[in-house]
Design an enzyme around this catalytic site. Structure first.
Site, PDB file in Angstrom:
ATOM      1  N   HIS A 191      24.175  39.204  99.553  1.00 58.90           N
ATOM      2  CA  HIS A 191      25.020  39.486  98.394  1.00 58.90           C
ATOM      3  C   HIS A 191      25.697  38.209  97.895  1.00 58.90           C
ATOM      4  O   HIS A 191      26.288  37.464  98.658  1.00 58.90           O
ATOM      5  CB  HIS A 191      26.064  40.535  98.774  1.00 58.90           C
ATOM      6  CG  HIS A 191      26.894  40.988  97.630  1.00 58.90           C
ATOM      7  ND1 HIS A 191      28.201  41.330  97.773  1.00 58.90           N
ATOM      8  CD2 HIS A 191      26.605  41.161  96.315  1.00 58.90           C
ATOM      9  CE1 HIS A 191      28.700  41.691  96.603  1.00 58.90           C
ATOM     10  NE2 HIS A 191      27.736  41.597  95.708  1.00 58.90           N
ATOM     11  N   ASP A 203      11.196  27.188  84.788  1.00 56.10           N
ATOM     12  CA  ASP A 203       9.950  26.678  84.234  1.00 56.10           C
ATOM     13  C   ASP A 203       9.580  25.377  84.945  1.00 56.10           C
ATOM     14  O   ASP A 203      10.339  24.856  85.760  1.00 56.10           O
ATOM     15  CB  ASP A 203      10.047  26.507  82.718  1.00 56.10           C
ATOM     16  CG  ASP A 203      11.124  25.536  82.267  1.00 56.10           C
ATOM     17  OD1 ASP A 203      11.381  24.524  82.950  1.00 56.10           O
ATOM     18  OD2 ASP A 203      11.717  25.780  81.198  1.00 56.10           O
ATOM     19  N   HIS A 256      22.692  24.487  78.580  1.00 52.33           N
ATOM     20  CA  HIS A 256      21.631  24.133  79.535  1.00 52.33           C
ATOM     21  C   HIS A 256      22.148  23.175  80.608  1.00 52.33           C
ATOM     22  O   HIS A 256      21.801  23.327  81.790  1.00 52.33           O
ATOM     23  CB  HIS A 256      20.440  23.527  78.790  1.00 52.33           C
ATOM     24  CG  HIS A 256      19.262  23.247  79.664  1.00 52.33           C
ATOM     25  ND1 HIS A 256      18.585  24.244  80.333  1.00 52.33           N
ATOM     26  CD2 HIS A 256      18.642  22.084  79.974  1.00 52.33           C
ATOM     27  CE1 HIS A 256      17.586  23.697  81.030  1.00 52.33           C
ATOM     28  NE2 HIS A 256      17.606  22.399  80.822  1.00 52.33           N
ATOM     29  N   TYR A 294      13.167  26.201  78.216  1.00 57.00           N
ATOM     30  CA  TYR A 294      14.333  27.039  78.551  1.00 57.00           C
ATOM     31  C   TYR A 294      13.976  28.388  79.170  1.00 57.00           C
ATOM     32  O   TYR A 294      14.768  29.330  79.099  1.00 57.00           O
ATOM     33  CB  TYR A 294      15.244  27.224  77.329  1.00 57.00           C
ATOM     34  CG  TYR A 294      15.735  25.914  76.776  1.00 57.00           C
ATOM     35  CD1 TYR A 294      16.699  25.179  77.451  1.00 57.00           C
ATOM     36  CD2 TYR A 294      15.218  25.407  75.593  1.00 57.00           C
ATOM     37  CE1 TYR A 294      17.141  23.953  76.962  1.00 57.00           C
ATOM     38  CE2 TYR A 294      15.655  24.192  75.094  1.00 57.00           C
ATOM     39  CZ  TYR A 294      16.611  23.472  75.779  1.00 57.00           C
ATOM     40  OH  TYR A 294      17.046  22.252  75.283  1.00 57.00           O
ATOM     41  N   ALA A 295      12.821  28.491  79.804  1.00 61.63           N
ATOM     42  CA  ALA A 295      12.455  29.714  80.525  1.00 61.63           C
ATOM     43  C   ALA A 295      13.022  29.602  81.939  1.00 61.63           C
ATOM     44  O   ALA A 295      12.303  29.368  82.911  1.00 61.63           O
ATOM     45  CB  ALA A 295      10.941  29.900  80.542  1.00 61.63           C
ATOM     46  N   ASN A 296      14.338  29.729  82.012  1.00 60.63           N
ATOM     47  CA  ASN A 296      15.073  29.567  83.265  1.00 60.63           C
ATOM     48  C   ASN A 296      16.165  30.619  83.333  1.00 60.63           C
ATOM     49  O   ASN A 296      16.803  30.923  82.326  1.00 60.63           O
ATOM     50  CB  ASN A 296      15.745  28.187  83.331  1.00 60.63           C
ATOM     51  CG  ASN A 296      14.801  27.050  83.040  1.00 60.63           C
ATOM     52  OD1 ASN A 296      13.871  26.816  83.782  1.00 60.63           O
ATOM     53  ND2 ASN A 296      15.034  26.352  81.937  1.00 60.63           N
TER      54      ASN A 296
END
EC number: 5.4.99.62
Length: 129
Positions: free
Chosen positions: A20, A28, A96, A118-120
């Site tokens: 947790h 990316d 970012h 920006y595929a994060n």
């Protein structure tokens, strides 16, 4: 031998160690990964595996109570933005550079082959009860 779920032994083992509040960076191929988190690099070729494939596979196995992404995804990568909005109604957006700072505290980083900007996303693990 496992017959379902995540078959990559390194990733499956790393997921089993999460608790947790732990952070999981799904990123990316271009995201700079800090030295803190354990890294499972799944990148094979540009676009393989995709951000969506890896994210959905992880969401099948993890309880996630929160997610953070870069607000730059909105303009630079509408497809990833729509995916994140669909998966995380309460998605938190930060700059970012701030996402890169936050990722240093992640327990695990999973690098995809995604080659679009920006595929994060930084996931925060929850509990199932």
């Amino acid at each position: 031998m496992k017959k379902a779920g995540i078959l990559n032994r390194h990733l499956s083992g790393a997921l089993a160690e999460l608790g947790h509040g732990h952070g999981v960076l799904v990123c990316d191929v271009g995201m700079p990964i800090p030295s803190g988190p354990r890294v499972v690099d799944l990148a094979f070729r540009a676009g393989v595996p995709s951000f969506a494939e890896v994210l959905d596979g992880l969401l099948d196995e993890l309880v996630v109570e929160g997610a953070t992404a870069a607000y730059e995804v909105r303009e630079a990568n509408p497809e990833a933005s729509a995916l994140l909005d669909a998966r995380f109604p309460g998605l938190e957006l930060v700059a970012h550079d701030r996402l890169k700072e936050l990722s240093a505290g992640a327990r695990l980083a999973v690098r995809t082959g995604e080659a679009r900007p920006y595929a994060n996303v930084l996931l925060r693990c929850g509990v199932f009860f």
